[in-house]
Write a protein that holds these residues in place. Structure first.
Motif, short mmCIF file in Angstrom:
data_model
loop_
_atom_site.label_atom_id
_atom_site.label_comp_id
_atom_site.label_asym_id
_atom_site.label_seq_id
_atom_site.Cartn_x
_atom_site.Cartn_y
_atom_site.Cartn_z
N GLY A 28 0.83 -1.20 0.00
CA GLY A 28 0.00 0.00 0.00
C GLY A 28 0.87 1.25 0.00
O GLY A 28 0.58 2.23 -0.68
N PHE A 29 1.98 1.17 0.76
CA PHE A 29 2.93 2.29 0.78
C PHE A 29 3.60 2.46 -0.58
O PHE A 29 3.72 3.59 -1.08
CB PHE A 29 4.00 2.04 1.85
CG PHE A 29 5.18 2.96 1.75
CD1 PHE A 29 5.08 4.29 2.13
CD2 PHE A 29 6.40 2.50 1.27
CE1 PHE A 29 6.16 5.15 2.03
CE2 PHE A 29 7.49 3.35 1.17
CZ PHE A 29 7.38 4.68 1.55
N THR A 30 4.01 1.35 -1.21
CA THR A 30 4.68 1.45 -2.52
C THR A 30 3.72 1.99 -3.58
O THR A 30 4.11 2.76 -4.45
CB THR A 30 5.26 0.10 -2.97
OG1 THR A 30 4.20 -0.86 -3.12
CG2 THR A 30 6.28 -0.42 -1.96
N TYR A 31 2.45 1.58 -3.48
CA TYR A 31 1.45 2.10 -4.41
C TYR A 31 1.24 3.60 -4.18
O TYR A 31 1.14 4.39 -5.13
CB TYR A 31 0.13 1.36 -4.26
CG TYR A 31 -1.04 2.12 -4.84
CD1 TYR A 31 -1.19 2.24 -6.22
CD2 TYR A 31 -1.97 2.77 -4.01
CE1 TYR A 31 -2.25 2.97 -6.76
CE2 TYR A 31 -3.02 3.49 -4.54
CZ TYR A 31 -3.15 3.59 -5.92
OH TYR A 31 -4.19 4.32 -6.45
N ILE A 136 4.70 -0.37 -17.62
CA ILE A 136 5.14 -0.15 -16.24
C ILE A 136 4.49 -1.15 -15.30
O ILE A 136 5.09 -1.57 -14.30
CB ILE A 136 4.81 1.29 -15.80
CG1 ILE A 136 5.52 2.29 -16.71
CG2 ILE A 136 5.23 1.53 -14.35
CD1 ILE A 136 7.04 2.19 -16.66
N THR A 137 3.27 -1.58 -15.62
CA THR A 137 2.59 -2.58 -14.79
C THR A 137 3.41 -3.86 -14.72
O THR A 137 3.50 -4.50 -13.67
CB THR A 137 1.19 -2.88 -15.36
OG1 THR A 137 0.42 -1.68 -15.37
CG2 THR A 137 0.47 -3.92 -14.52
N LEU A 138 4.04 -4.23 -15.83
CA LEU A 138 4.91 -5.41 -15.83
C LEU A 138 6.05 -5.25 -14.84
O LEU A 138 6.44 -6.20 -14.16
CB LEU A 138 5.48 -5.64 -17.24
CG LEU A 138 4.64 -6.44 -18.23
CD1 LEU A 138 5.32 -6.48 -19.58
CD2 LEU A 138 4.41 -7.86 -17.71
N GLY A 207 0.46 1.16 -10.53
CA GLY A 207 0.96 0.61 -9.27
C GLY A 207 -0.03 -0.27 -8.54
O GLY A 207 0.32 -0.90 -7.53
N ILE A 208 -1.26 -0.36 -9.02
CA ILE A 208 -2.29 -1.14 -8.33
C ILE A 208 -1.94 -2.62 -8.27
O ILE A 208 -2.32 -3.33 -7.33
CB ILE A 208 -3.66 -0.92 -8.99
CG1 ILE A 208 -4.13 0.52 -8.76
CG2 ILE A 208 -4.70 -1.90 -8.47
CD1 ILE A 208 -5.45 0.87 -9.44
N VAL A 209 -1.18 -3.09 -9.26
CA VAL A 209 -0.84 -4.51 -9.31
C VAL A 209 0.08 -4.91 -8.15
O VAL A 209 0.13 -6.09 -7.78
CB VAL A 209 -0.18 -4.85 -10.66
CG1 VAL A 209 1.21 -4.24 -10.76
CG2 VAL A 209 -0.10 -6.35 -10.88
N GLY A 214 1.75 -8.59 -3.99
CA GLY A 214 2.29 -8.70 -2.63
C GLY A 214 1.49 -9.66 -1.78
O GLY A 214 2.06 -10.50 -1.06
N ILE A 215 0.17 -9.56 -1.82
CA ILE A 215 -0.68 -10.44 -1.02
C ILE A 215 -0.54 -11.88 -1.48
O ILE A 215 -0.43 -12.81 -0.66
CB ILE A 215 -2.15 -9.98 -1.10
CG1 ILE A 215 -2.32 -8.65 -0.37
CG2 ILE A 215 -3.08 -11.04 -0.51
CD1 ILE A 215 -3.70 -8.03 -0.53
N ILE A 216 -0.50 -12.10 -2.80
CA ILE A 216 -0.33 -13.45 -3.33
C ILE A 216 0.99 -14.05 -2.85
O ILE A 216 1.05 -15.21 -2.41
CB ILE A 216 -0.38 -13.44 -4.87
CG1 ILE A 216 -1.80 -13.11 -5.35
CG2 ILE A 216 0.07 -14.78 -5.44
CD1 ILE A 216 -1.92 -12.91 -6.85
N GLY A 217 2.06 -13.27 -2.92
CA GLY A 217 3.36 -13.76 -2.49
C GLY A 217 3.39 -14.10 -1.02
O GLY A 217 3.93 -15.14 -0.61
#
Length: 281
Positions: A28-31, A136-138, A207-209, A214-217
């Motif tokens: 959330g911070f990185t986004y 950028i999403t990639l 940045g939404i991805v 992160g949650i998946i990881g």
């Protein structure tokens, strides 16, 4: 003393959360930093090529440093603790991460920010602005994954407090480089004749991805702890792929006498990420 108390409070609070919640806070911070950087489009319409090159180099430096200190080094130690052949586990995970990004690169339609606007991925009739955002999403998939896996690792660490601090350093490093990266998306989109509002919305959307990845990881490595060293190395491989395949080439698409801006940016990003990892990790 105040700073130490602040770090203690933040660390204690994070330790009270589930791993996926920690990952959500970190990403959330990185986004947020991506969105903050994208907001520069409201103040600037153009971005000098030298500055853009430095931003891309900075992002590359952060990702290279994070790949080793935050991901590969802990992956090796975790594999050794599991009784596995460390070099084999880490090599496999690292290679798989690069292969994943290669497949995504050749599959997801996107367009590079370079002067030639080179298209990659499956044929698509999507607008050029959307293709630029997808590029950028990639980049952000492995970044979000790195943060999530780092927090997931703290769940099974012998010293959870130290592991959470290490994860915080990853989130801080990725967040810092996301600020110029957000600007590097929104401002060129503004030059594509988008309104400032649309350029900002597209820029922050890239940045939404990160929270999703992160949650998946975090969930994966907490559910199957044996995956942890593989996941850490996987994230590192994916980030290095992005650095070599996109960031550095795009930062070098200029006359030879001006390429040093990208080099200085890379070195600065590497140094900052290294300091964060050594100081907090």
């Amino acid at each position: 003393m105040f700073e130490e108390d602040g770090v203690f409070i933040i660390t204690s609070w994070l330790l009270s959360l589930e791993a996926w919640q920690q990952a959500l806070v970190g990403t959330g911070f990185t986004y947020f930093m991506t969105a903050l950087g994208a907001g520069l489009v409201f103040f600037f319409k153009e971005i000098k090529k030298d500055i853009l090159n430095m931003m891309l180099g900075f992002a590359a430096g952060v990702m290279i440093a994070a790949s080793f200190w935050s991901l590969l080094d802990p992956a090796i130690k975790q594999a050794e603790e599991n009784g596995s052949i460390a070099w084999l586990v880490v090599s496999f995970g690292f290679g798989l991460g690069g292969l994943f990004l290669y497949i995504a690169d050749k599959t997801l339609p996107h367009m590079h920010f370079g002067p030639n606007h080179e298209k990659e991925g499956l044929p698509s009739h999507l607008k050029r602005t959307i293709l630029l955002v997808f590029s950028i999403t990639l980049h952000n998939i492995p970044e979000g994954l790195a943060v999530g896996v780092a927090f997931g690792a703290a769940n099974s660490a012998d010293d959870p407090k130290k592991a959470v601090l290490a994860a915080i350093s990853v989130a801080l490093g990725i967040g810092i480089q996301n600020f110029p990266e957000g600007a590097a998306v929104s401002i060129p989109l503004r030059q594509e004749n988008l309104s400032r509002k649309k350029a900002f919305l597209y820029g922050q959307a890239s940045g939404i991805v990160e929270p999703i990845a992160g949650i998946i990881g975090a969930v994966l490595v907490t559910k199957v702890t044996l995956l942890l060293p593989y996941a850490l190395a996987f994230a590192a491989g994916a980030m290095i792929y992005v650095v070599v395949e996109e960031l550095i080439p795009e930062a070098q698409q200029t006359v030879t006498s001006e390429r040093h801006f990208a080099v200085f940016g890379l070195m600065l990003g590497f140094i900052i990420m290294m300091i964060l990892d050594v100081a907090l990790g």
